[in-house]
Design an enzyme around this catalytic site. Sequence first.
Site, short mmCIF file in Angstrom:
data_model
loop_
_atom_site.label_atom_id
_atom_site.label_comp_id
_atom_site.label_asym_id
_atom_site.label_seq_id
_atom_site.Cartn_x
_atom_site.Cartn_y
_atom_site.Cartn_z
N SER A 196 5.81 -0.42 -58.86
CA SER A 196 4.84 0.46 -58.21
C SER A 196 3.96 1.26 -59.15
O SER A 196 3.01 1.90 -58.70
CB SER A 196 5.57 1.42 -57.27
OG SER A 196 5.89 0.77 -56.06
N LYS B 255 1.75 11.66 -58.45
CA LYS B 255 2.05 10.94 -57.20
C LYS B 255 2.85 11.84 -56.27
O LYS B 255 3.73 12.59 -56.73
CB LYS B 255 2.86 9.68 -57.54
CG LYS B 255 3.15 8.77 -56.34
CD LYS B 255 3.95 7.53 -56.82
CE LYS B 255 4.23 6.57 -55.67
NZ LYS B 255 5.02 5.38 -56.14
N SER C 110 3.24 1.06 -55.00
CA SER C 110 3.04 2.18 -54.12
C SER C 110 2.24 3.32 -54.76
O SER C 110 1.73 4.17 -54.04
CB SER C 110 4.40 2.71 -53.66
OG SER C 110 5.15 3.20 -54.74
#
Lengths: 453, 453
Positions: free
Chosen positions: B171, B71, B147
Site C-alpha cells: 500500500s 496517511k 491504500s
Amino acid sequence: MTAQAALLAAGELSSVELLRQQLAATDASQPVINSYIYVDAEGALAAAAESDARRRSGHARPLEGLPVAVKDNIDVAGMVTTAGMETRRYDTAAAFDNPAVAALRAAGAVIVGKLNMHEAAMGADNDNPFYGACHNPHRPGYTPGGSSGGSGAAVAAGLCSAALGTDTMGSVRIPASYCGVVGLKPSWGAISTRGTVALCRRLDHIGPLTRSARDLRLLLQVMTGFDADCAQSRAIDFVPADSAPLRIGVVDFGDAADVAPDVQAAFEEGLRVLTGLGHRLQRLPSPVFASGRARRAGLLMCEAELLVEHADAWAGDRSRFSPLLVKLMSWAEGRSAAELAAASQLADRGQVQLQQWLAQCDVLVMPTAPQRAFAFGTPAPASQADLTAYANLAGNPALSVPLPVAAGALPVGMQLVGTLGDELQLIALADAFQKAVAWHPSVPDACAAWWPK
Amino acid sequence: MTAQAALLAAGELSSVELLRQQLAATDASQPVINSYIYVDAEGALAAAAESDARRRSGHARPLEGLPVAVKDNIDVAGMVTTAGMETRRYDTAAAFDNPAVAALRAAGAVIVGKLNMHEAAMGADNDNPFYGACHNPHRPGYTPGGSSGGSGAAVAAGLCSAALGTDTMGSVRIPASYCGVVGLKPSWGAISTRGTVALCRRLDHIGPLTRSARDLRLLLQVMTGFDADCAQSRAIDFVPADSAPLRIGVVDFGDAADVAPDVQAAFEEGLRVLTGLGHRLQRLPSPVFASGRARRAGLLMCEAELLVEHADAWAGDRSRFSPLLVKLMSWAEGRSAAELAAASQLADRGQVQLQQWLAQCDVLVMPTAPQRAFAFGTPAPASQADLTAYANLAGNPALSVPLPVAAGALPVGMQLVGTLGDELQLIALADAFQKAVAWHPSVPDACAAWWPK
C-alpha cells in the site's frame, strides 16, 4: 559437558567409552525414568568411533565425541519424528536432520536418540499415554516437567551430555527448572525450526538443555544461523556479555503470579547471590497485563495450529489422540478466525509487557515456574507456564538456572530474561551464579546405581 | 524534498512561504485530486513560523520546515484518525502522535494534515465512498493506487514535501508506482506502528513516499527506532550501502505473474539502466509458491484482524461500512481459527520463497505492480499486490522507484527488494538509478495550473 570435553581432549576418556557408560545407564534407567523414545546405540557407537578417530588424527571438532540427544519433535535423519504422538509412530523416518541437529553433527557431536516429550508438545507434565510417562530423576513418580520432559530428565540423570528441547510457552525452561538443569530458549529465529513438528510457529523455539551454563554458549554458537528455507529464522547479532554490574529487574508480581512460598524463598536466596556478585536489584511494577491472559491466548494459537499441523491424522481416527488433546483440539475447531486474531493481539500485549520491564533493567529475573515438580496423578497447575510464556510471546531470550536447594529437595529454577540477542549476557550471568553457589554436576540419588562407582 | 531543504537552508525560501505555496496548491487541487481528508493550515503555519525562527537563531533541525502529510490511519495529535472509514469520522482526535510522526516533528518537519486512503486500508484503488475518490495527478479519473493513494497523489502533485503511508500488502509501493514517486516499505519493525489503525499487525509497516530516493534516507533515519511499547517493533541494524557491483536478481515469473506487456517493456528498460550502472543480472527461477496464493492468505489475515480492530463499529450499524468491506468482513466472520492458522502457514511459504530468491542475489528487482493505474469504474486487477506482498510476508525492505516512461504516459514503478536491514543499499541503488535516467522532480501537466509560473 565441558568437563567431559576436557577429559576427551586430554585422552583420559574416549568418546566410545563415554557413550557406552551413558548407554548402559540409559538402559538401566529406562524402566524408571523412561526418558528416551528411541535409542540408536549402533549408529551412535559408530559415530563415536569416528569421533575418536578424528581426534587421534588431530582433527577434533568443537563438540567432538559428545553425545547429544534430541527431543522427538525435531527431525534426525533416519529416525521417526513421533512428537510423542501415536499418530506419527509408524511414519517414515526423517530424511534430513533439522539444521541445528546437522550443525551439531558437523561439529562432532554424536546423536544418540530421541527423547520423550508431552504428546504434541501440548502440555507440561510429560505423562505420555503412548510412549509412557517420563519421570523426574530427582524423584520418580514426579513429573520432569514438559513438554521437553525427556530432555530435562536425560540431562539431569547424565544419560547424555546435552539435549535439545523445544520451547513454545516454556517447554525447555520448565523441565530445566523441575529437573535441576540449565535450559536456554534463545531469541526467536536464532535457531532454525525447519524440520520440527510445529506447535505454534510464532512461539516455537529450539533450545539446548545442559548441566552447566557454560555448556550453553558452545551449543548456541554451533546451532545458530539464518536459514533462508525457514520462515521462522532471523539472523541474530549476539551482544557480547558485559562484565559491569547489571541492573537486575525483579517484578513485583503480588497476586498476579501464583508463586509457591518455597519457590519464592529459594528465588529470594538466588537474588541475594546476584547482589553478592555486585549486581543491583531494580524493583519493577506489577504486570499491567496478567501473564495468565497471555498464556491462554498462546494456548489458542497453539491449538489452532495443531489442527493444521495434524490435519490428516485429525481427519482420521481421533482415538489415536489422547482424550485431553481431543478435547483441546475439538474446542479449537469451534473457534473463529476473529477469535484467533484477537488471541494474537492479546499475545502482543504480553510482548509489550515484557519489553516495558526490560526497558527498565538489563536482565529480568523471576522464578522459572511458580511451583516445583508435582506428583503424577495430581492435577497439573494451570499457572506452570505463566512466567515462561512472556519470553515466547516477545521472542526474547530466556534461560533457567537451578537455585540452591536443600539436599534431597526437588529442584527450583531461576529464569533470566534478556533483550533480543542478549544470550551471551544471560549465559555469563548464569555461569557466574553457578560458580558463586559452587554448583557441581552430580546425578540425583535415584540415579546413582546406574553409574560406575 | 532535499532540493527544498537546500533552498530553506540557503535562505532563498522560508518554511512559511513553502507551506503557503503548498497549501494554495492543495486548495486548488482538492476538487480534482482530493488527496487530503484534513488540512491543518493554521497549525502548520504556526509550526512553519517556529521553524523559520529556529533557523534564524541557528538551531535548524534535520528536517527543519519541510511540510509532511500523514496517511489518515496514523495518529497525529489533535487530528481524528479516520482510517478512511465513516465509522471513525466523529471519533475523538488522537491524543498523541504515532512515534514516527513525533520523530518527524522533533526533527523540525511541519505536519500539514491527513491524507486520503482506501477505506480501512483494505484495498488499492482509493475510491473512498465516504471521503471521496482520490485521483491520480497524472490523469484525473484514474486511481492513484492504494491504500495510501492520498500519499502518492499529494507527493506527485507536490502538495507536500513528503508523505507517510502504510503498507500491508503493497500500500505504499503501489501508489508510488502509479503516481510516479518513490516509496519505501522498510524492514518489519523498523518504524513503530503504535498509534495506527491496524490492518494486519504481522504485515503492517509505515513507510515514507517522496519524489527522490535520496529523500528517503533522511526520513528513515529520523523515523526508525525500537519502541518497547509496540509489539511490532524490532531494532534494525541497517547495513551500509556497498558501492561494489551488485547481483541483481530477476525472477522468471513466466505465467506466475500477470505483468502487462507495457509494464514489462518499461521494466526491461530499467534493467538495462541497472546493467549500465555496472550491476550484473542474475536470472532466478520461477516461484515455487505462486504470489497469488500468498496474497490471498494475507487477505484473510487482514480481514480477520479487521473484525477485531473494528469490533465495536461492526457490532453496530453495518451500513456505515462500504458494501465491499461488509462483504469481506462477513466472509471472514465465517472463517475458522484453523483456516486463519493455515493462512498464516501459507504466508510463511511466501516468506520462504522471497528468502530463497534473495539467497541467490544482493537485491531483487521486479515490477512494483503488474499494471499501470486504471480508470475508476473499471474493475481493480486482482493481481495488483501480487509482487509487493512477498516483502510484507517476509518483512524484508522494498522500495518502488519510477521507471522512465514516455511524456504524458502513466507512471510505472520498479521494485527493489533487499534482505532485512538492507534499506540503505536499496536507497543508494534507487538514487543511482534516478541519476542515471536524469530524473528530475516535476509536477504532472494536470497540476501545473496550481503552481506559480
